[in-house]
Design an enzyme around this catalytic site. Structure first.
Site, mmCIF file in Angstrom:
data_model
loop_
_atom_site.group_PDB
_atom_site.id
_atom_site.type_symbol
_atom_site.label_atom_id
_atom_site.label_comp_id
_atom_site.label_asym_id
_atom_site.label_seq_id
_atom_site.Cartn_x
_atom_site.Cartn_y
_atom_site.Cartn_z
ATOM 1 N N MET A 65 0.840 -1.202 0.000
ATOM 2 C CA MET A 65 0.000 0.000 0.000
ATOM 3 C C MET A 65 0.878 1.257 0.000
ATOM 4 O O MET A 65 0.410 2.358 0.287
ATOM 5 C CB MET A 65 -0.932 0.009 1.215
ATOM 6 C CG MET A 65 -1.912 -1.170 1.183
ATOM 7 S SD MET A 65 -3.429 -0.876 2.083
ATOM 8 C CE MET A 65 -2.803 -0.620 3.738
ATOM 9 N N GLY A 116 10.831 -2.734 5.625
ATOM 10 C CA GLY A 116 10.068 -3.987 5.618
ATOM 11 C C GLY A 116 9.650 -4.341 4.197
ATOM 12 O O GLY A 116 9.861 -5.468 3.725
ATOM 13 N N HIS A 117 9.089 -3.369 3.486
ATOM 14 C CA HIS A 117 8.709 -3.584 2.085
ATOM 15 C C HIS A 117 9.938 -3.934 1.245
ATOM 16 O O HIS A 117 9.901 -4.826 0.401
ATOM 17 C CB HIS A 117 8.091 -2.316 1.493
ATOM 18 C CG HIS A 117 6.832 -1.839 2.174
ATOM 19 N ND1 HIS A 117 6.759 -0.623 2.830
ATOM 20 C CD2 HIS A 117 5.606 -2.398 2.293
ATOM 21 C CE1 HIS A 117 5.534 -0.460 3.299
ATOM 22 N NE2 HIS A 117 4.816 -1.510 3.001
ATOM 23 N N GLN A 147 5.864 -11.477 7.247
ATOM 24 C CA GLN A 147 5.340 -12.131 8.457
ATOM 25 C C GLN A 147 4.682 -11.109 9.387
ATOM 26 O O GLN A 147 3.894 -11.469 10.259
ATOM 27 C CB GLN A 147 6.463 -12.874 9.190
ATOM 28 C CG GLN A 147 5.965 -13.731 10.346
ATOM 29 C CD GLN A 147 7.073 -14.169 11.266
ATOM 30 O OE1 GLN A 147 8.122 -14.608 10.808
ATOM 31 N NE2 GLN A 147 6.854 -14.040 12.573
HETATM 32 P P1 AMP Z 1 1.488 -2.883 3.514
HETATM 33 O O1 AMP Z 1 2.008 -1.830 2.604
HETATM 34 O O2 AMP Z 1 1.462 -2.503 4.944
HETATM 35 O O3 AMP Z 1 0.178 -3.480 3.023
HETATM 36 O O4 AMP Z 1 2.541 -4.084 3.433
HETATM 37 C C1 AMP Z 1 2.912 -4.654 2.206
HETATM 38 C C2 AMP Z 1 3.708 -5.911 2.477
HETATM 39 O O5 AMP Z 1 4.855 -5.597 3.254
HETATM 40 C C3 AMP Z 1 2.912 -6.944 3.276
HETATM 41 O O6 AMP Z 1 3.203 -8.246 2.774
HETATM 42 C C4 AMP Z 1 3.440 -6.770 4.661
HETATM 43 O O7 AMP Z 1 3.340 -7.929 5.470
HETATM 44 C C5 AMP Z 1 4.895 -6.421 4.386
HETATM 45 N N1 AMP Z 1 5.472 -5.716 5.536
HETATM 46 C C6 AMP Z 1 4.983 -4.617 6.160
HETATM 47 N N2 AMP Z 1 5.747 -4.278 7.212
HETATM 48 C C7 AMP Z 1 6.737 -5.194 7.277
HETATM 49 C C8 AMP Z 1 7.831 -5.412 8.160
HETATM 50 N N3 AMP Z 1 8.086 -4.607 9.201
HETATM 51 N N4 AMP Z 1 8.653 -6.454 7.915
HETATM 52 C C9 AMP Z 1 8.411 -7.294 6.871
HETATM 53 N N5 AMP Z 1 7.394 -7.149 6.014
HETATM 54 C C10 AMP Z 1 6.557 -6.125 6.208
#
Ligand code: AMP
Length: 281
Positions: free
Chosen positions: A30, A36-37, A148
Site C-alpha cells: 500500500m 520492511g517492504h 510475516q
Molecule cells: P502494507 O504496505 O502494509 O500493506 O505491506 C505490504 C507488504 O509488506 C505486506 O506483505 C506486509 O506484510 C509487508 N510488511 C509490512 N511491514 C513489514 C515489516 N516490518 N517487515 C516485513 N514485512 C513487512
C-alpha cells in the site's frame, strides 16, 4: 524502474515478459515504503528475473471508521525507493479502474478470515483477498512475497492460492524491526512520541512469551496472561487481542506442543498496531 498506471499496460508488459521466458516476482504493497517492504524486494530479486511492486491503497480492506483517507501516501518517494531497491516495474493502478462501476465480485477465505484481526475488522480480509486475487490475475507472478508482519494475511493468501489453484508460489519473509524492536509499519507515523516509546512493549511482550516457552512453559493461557499484564502497564495501550495459534490454520493452541504463532493487536490511541513472533518448539 518503469511506472505503470493502467491495467492494460501492465498486462501487455506481463505478456511480453512471459514470452521472453522471464519469471516474475511480485511484492504487493500500500506504499509509503519502508525497509520492511524493501526486504521483500530483495528476496524477490534473488529468486526471480523481474520484480514487480504494486502500490495501491485498497479501499475495500478498510472499515468504515478506519484510516483510508489519512493513510500516508507519497508516490514520488515510493518510486525513488523502489528504484533504488531494485524494483523493475512499479504498478500503481487507479481505484476507479480496479473497482469500476458495477464491480461485484469478492474472494473470501472462510474461517481464517474470521479469527484474530478478523474479529475487530470483519470485512478486512475479504478486501485483501479480493485485491490480491485481482493483482495476481493482472501480474501473473511466479512467486509473490508477503511479510510475516501480517502473518494472518500471509496464511489467508496461502490458503486462497491453494484453494483456487493459483499458479503463484507464496513466500512469507521475516519481520523487519526498528532498532528498539518495534515492527516497521507505515502506520507508526501516526504515533505520538509517548505512544512510540510505549509501543516497544509489544516486542518485549512477544520476546517474553518466547522465553517462557523456551523455559518450558506450555500452557498458552499462562503465557497470554503474562503478556497482557506487561502490556497494560502502559496506560495508553488498549489490547484488542493476544493469541497463541497454530501458524498454518490459526487455531487457538491450549498446550504448546509444536510451532506456535504468538500474535497481538494493540491500540495506542487511534493507531492499531499488530506484531507477532513464531516460536519453534
Ligand atoms: P502494507 O504496505 O502494509 O500493506 O505491506 C505490504 C507488504 O509488506 C505486506 O506483505 C506486509 O506484510 C509487508 N510488511 C509490512 N511491514 C513489514 C515489516 N516490518 N517487515 C516485513 N514485512 C513487512
Amino acid at each position: 524502474v518503469k511506472a505503470v498506471n493502467t491495467i492494460a499496460r501492465m498486462s501487455t508488459l506481463v505478456r511480453m515478459l512471459k514470452k521472453e521466458g522471464k519469471t516474475i516476482g511480485f511484492v504487493p504493497t500500500m506504499g509509503y515504503l519502508h525497509d520492511g517492504h524493501l526486504s521483500l524486494v530483495k528476496a524477490a530479486e534473488k529468486h526471480t528475473d523481474v520484480v514487480v511492486m504494486s502500490v495501491f491503497v485498497n479501499p475495500a480492506q478498510f472499515g468504515p471508521n478506519e484510516d483510508f483517507d489519512k493513510y500516508p501516501r507519497d508516490p514520488k518517494r515510493d518510486e525513488v525507493m523502489a528504484a533504488q531497491a531494485g524494483v523493475d516495474i512499479i504498478f500503481c493502478p487507479r481505484s476507479s479502474e480496479m473497482y469500476s462501476e458495477g464491480y461485484s465480485t469478492c474472494v473470501t477465505v472462510e474461517g481464517l478470515s474470521q479469527v484474530m484481526c478478523g474479529r475487530s475488522r470483519p470485512e478486512h480480509f475479504r478486501g485483501v483477498t479480493t485485491v490480491v486475487a485481482k493483482l495476481f490475475g493482472i501480474v501473473k507472478p511466479d512467486i509473490a512475497y508477503f511479510g510475516q508482519k501480517d502473518a494472518q494475511q500471509a496464511a489467508i493468501i496461502k490458503k486462497m492460492a491453494s484453494d483456487l489453484n493459483m499458479d503463484t508460489e507464496i513466500k512469507m519473509m521475516p519481520i523487519v524491526r526498528e532498532t528498539d524492536g518495534l515492527a516497521m509499519s507505515s502506520r507508526n507515523l501516526y504515533l505520538s512520541d509517548a505512544q512510540r516509546r510505549d509501543a516497544t512493549v509489544l516486542y518485549r511482550a512477544l520476546k517474553r512469551a518466547e522465553s517462557l516457552i523456551f523455559a518450558g512453559e506450555r500452557k498458552a493461557s499462562v503465557i497470554k496472561e503474562d503478556m497482557k499484564k506487561m502490556i497494560v502497564q502502559k496506560p495508553a495501550a488498549k489490547i484488542d487481542y493476544v493469541a497463541i495459534v497454530n501458524p498454518c490454520d490459526l487455531k487457538d493452541l491450549e498446550i504448546i506442543a509444536k510451532d506456535a504463532l504468538v500474535a497481538l493487536a494493540v491500540n495506542f490511541g487511534k493507531t492499531r498496531l499488530i506484531d507477532n513472533i513464531i516460536v519453534e518448539v
